[in-house]
Design a protein around this motif. Structure first.
Motif, short mmCIF file in Angstrom:
data_model
loop_
_atom_site.label_atom_id
_atom_site.label_comp_id
_atom_site.label_asym_id
_atom_site.label_seq_id
_atom_site.Cartn_x
_atom_site.Cartn_y
_atom_site.Cartn_z
N MET A 1 61.93 34.34 46.14
CA MET A 1 61.05 33.50 45.33
C MET A 1 61.82 32.92 44.17
O MET A 1 62.58 33.59 43.48
CB MET A 1 59.89 34.33 44.80
CG MET A 1 58.90 33.55 44.00
SD MET A 1 57.72 34.70 43.24
CE MET A 1 58.81 35.60 42.16
N VAL B 1 52.92 34.67 46.04
CA VAL B 1 54.20 33.96 46.08
C VAL B 1 54.53 33.37 44.72
O VAL B 1 55.37 32.49 44.60
CB VAL B 1 54.21 32.86 47.18
CG1 VAL B 1 54.16 33.49 48.54
CG2 VAL B 1 53.05 31.90 46.99
N ASP C 1 60.33 31.60 50.69
CA ASP C 1 59.06 32.10 50.16
C ASP C 1 58.05 32.31 51.29
O ASP C 1 57.27 33.27 51.28
CB ASP C 1 58.50 31.13 49.13
CG ASP C 1 59.32 31.11 47.85
OD1 ASP C 1 60.13 32.04 47.66
OD2 ASP C 1 59.17 30.17 47.06
#
Length: 688
Positions: free
Chosen positions: A1, A139, A211
């Motif tokens: 991320m 996320v 991600d």
């Protein structure tokens, strides 16, 4: 991320103020310290992967946790990690009470936006990282990712990039999705299943592939996504359930059973039944938090008096007050050990003369007392009905059968001790915990596959006014679904896959499994995504029964995804190859863009052509190298040796002594150009 801690405070606040005029006003009234602390907290939350999102709840500006777009659009508000609150034009931060309790932090406290609040946020996160990973890690989305006016009603995952092979109308649907992605090899079918599964789980599909895969693996760890590849040897026993050998044990030794000679065959769940159990809530998700699980316990529906008859009201009221369950069916005492079977109860009722009806073991006078006395066990759950569409109490059986007639209604005499854990005389809808209405029978065991176990657990373990959980969506990905013998793998369950045949649907169907003997149905919150390679000639046409129950979405080669690498226009190369394959063979055997998608230089392109494309063409055309040469642009009508851009043709000499020197056509040897000779793409694929 991607961590965006390098953003300025103004850039961070911009994520919160877009489309939220009430917070714009509140933000403008914050002091410099409050703004700085809010932005610091926002970065901390973002960097651990939790999402910030809008809510419609009065008093809330934003919540912290993992909020799916489907939940947001549906207006559902689950328990979050924390809350940014509207306190009369100001802002305060509060946290989930369960997180505060073990850290000595005052529950429900609304913290000022100051350095102490920043420190407390860090402390709570550091001490609860495992819980965050399981329950709240998304996320790392900002609030503007959830702007409601930008969410199309048919496409909740609006962050999907234009060129992703993702269906935009399947996310977080109440109807079961049965989808097969099909097409030639290398078109990204398996690649696309990750995004498809995430969307069906109601989670926003990240634009960044890293991600996306992080979210995918997180859902796999929680059991919401399962992946299986079909092959020719997979069978019903692997996919649904089968008998597996278990070593027998003898009940000896201080530490329990010891291994014994021999073994027994016991039913064992396959991947499909395991995910069905998870979708039905039968599998606990968080043992550390004592999530309710039935285990070996059964759930029984029980009637205690007629719900709308005031004369029977005392039957229910007294039972709840004094902690027992009670049923009618005469004044015959079944306490004696000899009444441990339905046949014994039948003889006892017949001998008593309590009724002049002709009785069998299936008569209510026999069947109901037998279930209540012999089949119900200590620890089982009782759900007391209020008519056929509501329930009004839930309890746990704590004692064996005993006989004690009511003074006002002597026919009500069969009792068991019960700990009542939830009572609401007005009743609640059966649908909250069970997928169909109750029947008129006084007592019977509820179908396990129809019970919403997490919802039942909220009644048993939680406060009576707690909101009921909804079943989460689950996704089973079946790669290469057409490589298996579908009728052999699915068996009688193929019918249960249809959306309208799922549990709780109008045409619901269940079957009895052959090995365990359990009643089995497929819940509507289980979605199935399959892939099918149309070029695989090792299998027959897809089973018609399966084809009728699935939607099919074609994924074809997409040259626009390719660029010029090392001076070679890969899009033009792919177009030329596929036009010729379609002409000489068919469109199902084209070559997908994925073969070239990772090429970084000329050498990697050559490796793909040499090791993957040319062998695939040779397989397609059954080693007919004239056709392979035609696809590569190396065919030549003239006789004799020929050097193409990829293949070299050499004329074979006729063996001496056979007398064939002047007969028949010429024969040739074909070979692929060596790495030293290299490939020439301009000769036949890109044009001179």
């Amino acid at each position: 991320m991607k961590k965006e801690t390098g953003m300025t405070d103004d850039e961070v606040l911009a994520h919160f103020t877009v489309g939220r005029p009430d917070f714009q006003t509140a933000a403008s009234n914050l002091t410099a310290e409050e703004k700085s602390c809010l932005c610091a907290i926002a970065r901390i939350v973002h960097d651990v992967g939790m999402d910030w999102y809008f809510t419609e709840t009065p008093g809330d500006y934003f919540r912290i946790g993992c909020k799916t777009v489907a939940d947001y659009l549906a207006g559902r508000h689950g328990k979050a990690f924390g809350y940014l609150l509207n306190t009369g034009g100001g802002c305060r931060l509060s946290f989930n009470n369960a997180l505060c309790k073990d850290l000595g932090i005052e529950e429900g406290k609304k913290f000022l936006l100051n350095p102490e609040c920043v420190s407390i946020t860090r402390k709570i996160i550091d001490e609860n990282r495992s819980v965050i990973e399981r329950k709240w890690r998304g996320v790392g989305l900002w609030p503007d990712a959830y702007r409601k006016e930008e969410q199309p009603s048919t496409a909740p995952h609006d962050t999907t990039p234009e060129k992703k092979d993702v269906m935009t109308d399947t996310a977080a649907t109440d109807n079961a999705v049965n989808l097969i992605l099909y097409g030639p090899p290398g078109t990204g079918k398996t690649y696309a299943t990750a995004a498809e599964a995430i969307a069906l789980c109601g989670v926003t599909v990240p634009e960044n592939r890293a991600d996306l895969m992080a979210a995918y693996h997180r859902l796999m760890r929680t059991g919401q996504i399962e992946f299986v590849t079909f092959h020719q040897s997979i069978a019903y026993e692997d996919f649904i359930e089968g008998l597996r050998p278990l070593q027998e044990v003898t009940p000896s030794g201080a530490e329990g059973g010891q291994p014994a000679a021999g073994f027994t065959l016991a039913p064992q769940d396959g991947v499909f039944r395991r995910i069905v159990r998870a979708a039905l809530g039968e599998v606990g998700e968080d043992e550390e938090e004592n999530v309710f699980s039935l285990g070996d316990r059964r759930v029984f529906k029980l009637s205690m008096g007629v719900a709308n008859n005031h004369e029977d009201a005392h039957i229910f009221e007294n039972a709840i007050r004094d902690g027992y369950a009670i049923i009618g069916y005469g004044e015959v005492d079944f306490t004696a050990p000899r009444f441990s079977s339905s046949d014994a109860i039948l003889r006892g009722v017949q001998e008593s003369g309590v009724t002049d009806k002709v009785l069998t073991s299936s008569s209510g006078w026999v069947k109901m007392p037998n279930i209540f006395r012999n089949q119900m066990r200590i620890g089982d759950i009782i759900v007391v009905s209020r008519g056929n569409t509501q329930f009004r109490a839930i309890g746990q059986v704590t004692g064996d059968y005993y006989f004690e007639p009511l003074e006002t209604r002597p026919d009500y005499a069969h009792r068991r001790r019960v700990k009542w854990v939830w009572v609401d005389p007005k009743g609640q809808p059966v649908g909250n915990i069970y997928a169909k209405d109750f029947s008129m029978a006084t007592v019977y065991q509820l179908g396990r596959s129809l019970i919403n176990v997490p919802a039942l657990g909220r009644y048993v373990n939680g406060p009576q006014d707690a909101p009921l959980p909804e079943r989460k969506p689950y996704v089973l990905i079946i790669d290469e679904i057409n490589r298996a013998n579908i009728s052999k793998v699915f068996g009688e369950l193929i019918t249960l896959l249809e959306p309208d045949k799922r549990l709780g649907k109008p045409n619901e169907l269940q079957v009895r499994l052959p090995y365990s003997g359990d009643q089995f149905g497929v819940p509507p919150n289980l979605h199935i995504v399959g892939t099918m390679n149309t070029a695989d000639r090792s299998i027959a046409l897809l089973d018609t029964a399966l084809r009728r129950r699935f939607d099919f979405r074609e994924l074809m080669p997409d040259p626009t995804r390719l660029e010029t690498v090392g001076g070679i226009d890969l899009a033009a190369v792919l177009r030329a190859l596929n036009e010729r394959i379609e002409y000489l063979f068919d469109r199902e055997h084209q070559i997908g863009h994925a073969y070239f998608i990772g090429c970084q230089n000329r050498a990697s392109i050559d490796r793909v052509m040499r090791d993957r494309i040319i062998p695939l063409l040779a397989e397609y055309f059954y080693e007919d190298w004239d056709k392979v040469a035609a696809v590569l642009g190396d065919a030549d009508e003239a006789e004799g040796d020929h050097k193409g851009g990829f293949l070299i043709r050499e004329k074979l000499l006729v063996p001496r002594g056979l007398g064939l020197e002047s007969e028949g056509s010429s024969r040739y040897r074909w070979r692929v150009r060596t790495p030293q000779e290299g490939f020439d793409y301009t000769k036949g694929l890109l044009g001179a």
